[in-house]
Write a protein that holds these residues in place. Sequence first.
Motif, short mmCIF file in Angstrom:
data_model
loop_
_atom_site.label_atom_id
_atom_site.label_comp_id
_atom_site.label_asym_id
_atom_site.label_seq_id
_atom_site.Cartn_x
_atom_site.Cartn_y
_atom_site.Cartn_z
N GLY A 171 0.85 -1.35 -0.05
CA GLY A 171 -0.06 0.18 -0.16
C GLY A 171 0.73 1.26 -0.02
N VAL A 172 2.06 1.13 0.10
CA VAL A 172 2.99 2.15 0.07
C VAL A 172 3.30 2.83 -1.22
N LEU A 173 2.72 1.99 -2.25
CA LEU A 173 3.18 2.35 -3.62
C LEU A 173 1.76 2.95 -4.22
N ALA A 174 2.11 4.07 -4.92
CA ALA A 174 0.90 4.37 -5.69
C ALA A 174 0.61 3.88 -7.01
N THR A 175 1.94 3.14 -7.48
CA THR A 175 1.78 2.70 -8.94
C THR A 175 2.85 1.49 -8.80
N SER A 176 2.33 0.25 -9.32
CA SER A 176 3.28 -0.94 -9.21
C SER A 176 3.41 -1.57 -10.46
N TYR A 177 2.56 -1.13 -11.45
CA TYR A 177 2.73 -1.80 -12.82
C TYR A 177 2.65 -0.47 -14.07
N PRO A 178 3.64 -0.73 -14.91
CA PRO A 178 4.78 -1.91 -14.89
C PRO A 178 5.79 -1.46 -13.91
N PRO A 179 6.59 -2.29 -13.45
CA PRO A 179 7.46 -2.16 -12.46
C PRO A 179 8.32 -0.98 -12.61
N SER A 180 8.76 -0.73 -13.81
CA SER A 180 9.66 0.60 -13.98
C SER A 180 8.99 1.89 -13.54
N GLN A 181 7.55 1.80 -13.34
CA GLN A 181 6.90 3.17 -13.16
C GLN A 181 6.45 3.13 -11.47
N GLY A 182 7.10 2.24 -10.94
CA GLY A 182 6.83 2.02 -9.37
C GLY A 182 7.04 3.41 -8.87
N ALA A 183 6.13 4.00 -7.86
CA ALA A 183 6.32 5.09 -7.21
C ALA A 183 5.49 5.25 -5.89
N PHE A 184 6.02 5.74 -4.89
CA PHE A 184 5.39 5.91 -3.48
C PHE A 184 4.10 6.66 -3.66
N THR A 185 3.19 6.58 -2.77
CA THR A 185 1.99 7.30 -2.61
C THR A 185 2.82 8.72 -2.13
N GLN A 186 1.88 9.85 -2.51
CA GLN A 186 2.29 10.97 -2.11
C GLN A 186 2.65 11.30 -0.88
N GLU A 187 1.66 10.67 0.08
CA GLU A 187 1.74 10.67 1.64
C GLU A 187 2.86 9.95 1.91
N CYS A 188 3.16 8.72 1.39
CA CYS A 188 4.26 8.07 2.15
C CYS A 188 5.58 8.60 1.37
N ALA A 189 5.72 9.14 0.32
CA ALA A 189 6.85 9.80 -0.19
C ALA A 189 7.54 10.54 0.88
N GLN A 190 6.81 11.36 1.66
CA GLN A 190 7.51 12.37 2.41
C GLN A 190 8.04 11.70 3.55
#
Length: 407
Positions: A171-190
């Motif tokens: 759930g810390v990820l906002a995007t998980s697919y495709p893997p190369s586009q993996g990114a944390f949620t805005q809240e978690c990124a901080q």
Amino acid sequence: MAPPFAPAGSWSTLLSALLCILLCSDVCVRQCGAAIGINYGQVGNNLPTPTQVVSLLSSLRVGKVRIYDVNPQVLSAFSGTGIELIVTVPNDLVQPMAASTGQALQWVTANIKPYFPATRFTGVAVGNEVFTDDDEALKASLVPAMRNLHAALAQLGMDGYVHVSTASSLGVLATSYPPSQGAFTQECAQLMLPFLRFLAETNAPFWINAYPYFAYKADPTKVSLDYALSNPYHVGAVDPYTRLQYTSMLYAQVDAVSFAAARLGYGGIPVFVSETGWPSKGDADEVGATVENALAYNRNLLVRQTGNEGTPLRPRQRLEVYLFALFNENMKPGPTSERNYGLYQPDGRMVYNVGFAQQQRTSAASLSLAASSAPPATTTNVRNDFTRLCLFSSLAILLTSQAFLLG
């Protein structure tokens, strides 16, 4: 979430796999216990004693175990076994530990020092899935608590042996697919920046709790079961940006976390799987929770682990995986699946056999590893490694031969 991909089995592939079975050595599952970790949960009122559990783990040659507390009986039982142990600071102690270096030192002095080094601690998980908790104060306290705990370990001369990290959900990820586009949620990124900085400073891993089962259950018409189960004989998914091929959703999820960390400047941190598994039983609406699927998922991971396999992004860095869980736990709340992730029933009976065989000895039942026809593999890119192809295809035959013969 990954799109569906159809299995790509052919008689030529099956014949090649059969040749591998006939020609390759019989060593695969003998190494499985040493290759993989297991979560030893204790939310049950009918579980065997810690001493009995350690005897079971030792006979299976399981080399790594994660527990969710610092139960003194469990810590004592692991003494002298050589089994690597990850212990847990419960969520309700995170804030007090963050507020006081003395609290952290007291916790280590009471719960780690008396058993060290006879009990082989390798990690402390500070909280569990804190970054996706609703408690904002808890989340803000996590990294300060980790720093205080690490300082306490250093003061007692144990920081070189025991990593400090925390286990996070996907759930810390906002995007998980495709893997190369993996990114944390805005809240978690901080919150991730100071966390990742701490991991980099202390050479600690990023632990992730990842369950492809949840992705499949949520949308079984669009998510390929073969991909979720890490079945080796299907085409899988190709990341359109990196052209890396994924035959395992779990490995894709791990790489998504690595890419997300890299986006924040911390691409070198190793990502390990602190929990993963598949339930053998569920409620009527829990699609895919069957013994057959649980067997396939865990056995596929055992074979990949025995082959020292890394993810497509890091093929030469063996992925560390902890299966969930050792036992079915009858007091866990929630749907039926929550109480049916175990490889074993509390009385020692296997729920299903992923490669462990039970044998009787003179005094009591003990467990030893069963032979398997799968050969060993090396850690290279799956597209170019014929040895691994043989290994995976051999396993596919073992799991699906009946279907092919009848078809």
